[in-house]
Write a protein that holds these residues in place. Structure first.
Motif, PDB file in Angstrom:
ATOM      1  N   LYS A  79     103.926 -62.925 -13.416  1.00 49.60           N
ATOM      2  CA  LYS A  79     102.970 -63.471 -13.988  1.00 49.60           C
ATOM      3  C   LYS A  79     102.411 -63.773 -15.653  1.00 49.60           C
ATOM      4  O   LYS A  79     101.829 -64.415 -15.952  1.00 49.60           O
ATOM      5  CB  LYS A  79     102.156 -63.691 -12.816  1.00 49.60           C
ATOM      6  CG  LYS A  79     101.397 -65.230 -12.491  1.00 49.60           C
ATOM      7  CD  LYS A  79     100.331 -65.255 -11.295  1.00 49.60           C
ATOM      8  CE  LYS A  79      99.327 -66.394 -11.089  1.00 49.60           C
ATOM      9  NZ  LYS A  79      99.329 -65.956  -9.841  1.00 49.60           N
ATOM     10  N   CYS A  80     101.962 -61.962 -15.503  1.00 49.74           N
ATOM     11  CA  CYS A  80     100.681 -62.224 -16.408  1.00 49.74           C
ATOM     12  C   CYS A  80     101.444 -61.126 -17.744  1.00 49.74           C
ATOM     13  O   CYS A  80     100.877 -60.903 -18.869  1.00 49.74           O
ATOM     14  CB  CYS A  80      99.330 -60.584 -15.924  1.00 49.74           C
ATOM     15  SG  CYS A  80     100.146 -59.623 -15.469  1.00 49.74           S
ATOM     16  N   LYS A 132      99.297 -64.625  -4.968  1.00 45.92           N
ATOM     17  CA  LYS A 132      99.870 -65.767  -5.302  1.00 45.92           C
ATOM     18  C   LYS A 132      99.650 -66.956  -4.771  1.00 45.92           C
ATOM     19  O   LYS A 132      99.139 -66.934  -3.468  1.00 45.92           O
ATOM     20  CB  LYS A 132     101.136 -64.956  -4.599  1.00 45.92           C
ATOM     21  CG  LYS A 132     102.387 -64.115  -5.619  1.00 45.92           C
ATOM     22  CD  LYS A 132     103.614 -63.891  -5.486  1.00 45.92           C
ATOM     23  CE  LYS A 132     104.001 -63.530  -3.685  1.00 45.92           C
ATOM     24  NZ  LYS A 132     104.847 -63.106  -3.815  1.00 45.92           N
ATOM     25  N   CYS A 170     105.040 -58.413 -15.076  1.00 48.66           N
ATOM     26  CA  CYS A 170     104.533 -58.814 -14.158  1.00 48.66           C
ATOM     27  C   CYS A 170     105.191 -59.896 -14.796  1.00 48.66           C
ATOM     28  O   CYS A 170     104.878 -60.647 -15.653  1.00 48.66           O
ATOM     29  CB  CYS A 170     103.698 -58.476 -14.464  1.00 48.66           C
ATOM     30  SG  CYS A 170     102.513 -59.683 -13.164  1.00 48.66           S
ATOM     31  N   CYS A 181      98.141 -59.938  -9.435  1.00 46.22           N
ATOM     32  CA  CYS A 181      98.948 -61.309  -9.586  1.00 46.22           C
ATOM     33  C   CYS A 181      99.468 -60.863  -8.184  1.00 46.22           C
ATOM     34  O   CYS A 181      99.630 -62.438  -7.209  1.00 46.22           O
ATOM     35  CB  CYS A 181      99.699 -60.528 -10.535  1.00 46.22           C
ATOM     36  SG  CYS A 181      99.091 -61.293 -12.084  1.00 46.22           S
ATOM     37  N   TYR A 223     105.653 -58.036  -9.300  1.00 46.11           N
ATOM     38  CA  TYR A 223     104.387 -58.788  -9.951  1.00 46.11           C
ATOM     39  C   TYR A 223     103.640 -57.603 -10.232  1.00 46.11           C
ATOM     40  O   TYR A 223     103.882 -56.507  -9.491  1.00 46.11           O
ATOM     41  CB  TYR A 223     103.717 -59.308  -8.916  1.00 46.11           C
ATOM     42  CG  TYR A 223     104.102 -60.657  -8.669  1.00 46.11           C
ATOM     43  CD1 TYR A 223     103.496 -61.933  -8.611  1.00 46.11           C
ATOM     44  CD2 TYR A 223     105.756 -61.218  -7.937  1.00 46.11           C
ATOM     45  CE1 TYR A 223     104.554 -63.361  -8.822  1.00 46.11           C
ATOM     46  CE2 TYR A 223     106.125 -62.142  -7.857  1.00 46.11           C
ATOM     47  CZ  TYR A 223     105.793 -63.352  -8.653  1.00 46.11           C
ATOM     48  OH  TYR A 223     105.877 -64.357  -7.806  1.00 46.11           O
TER      49      TYR A 223
END
Length: 98
Positions: free
Chosen positions: A72-73, A98, A70, A94, A90
């Motif tokens: 983001k994380c 968004k 992902c 996440c 993602y």
């Protein structure tokens, strides 16, 4: 006797129609996402099929899994490869945040 090529094709998808469901809630109608390989398929007797299809993919083949993270994380995700492999990946959490 040849078995119908559509009976083992991964491109055959079930049509969801509550009126056509059997007692177990399983759809009994199926349709090829690319259109059937021949006009004869509408009257298919399944036992003596001689039709070939250039879009045929066996539903017994193993699908190639892609491992990604992902953006983001950083959570590791596994998914089946497809035509839309480009772009950011993602996880569900996440993506929804968004």
């Amino acid at each position: 006797m040849s078995e119908c090529i559509c009976s083992s094709c991964k491109n055959l998808k079930s049509i969801i129609d509550e009126n056509d469901m059997n007692q177990n809630g399983i759809a009994e109608e199926y349709e090829c996402e690319y259109g059937y390989p021949s006009n004869k398929c509408s009257d298919c007797d399944e036992d003596m099929c001689e039709v070939i299809c250039d879009k045929y993919i066996s539903d017994c083949e193993e699908e190639e899994l892609i491992v990604s993270k992902c953006v983001k994380c950083g959570k590791e995700l596994k998914f089946v490869s497809g035509n839309n492999e480009d772009g950011e990946v993602y996880c569900v959490t996440c993506y929804l945040n968004k």
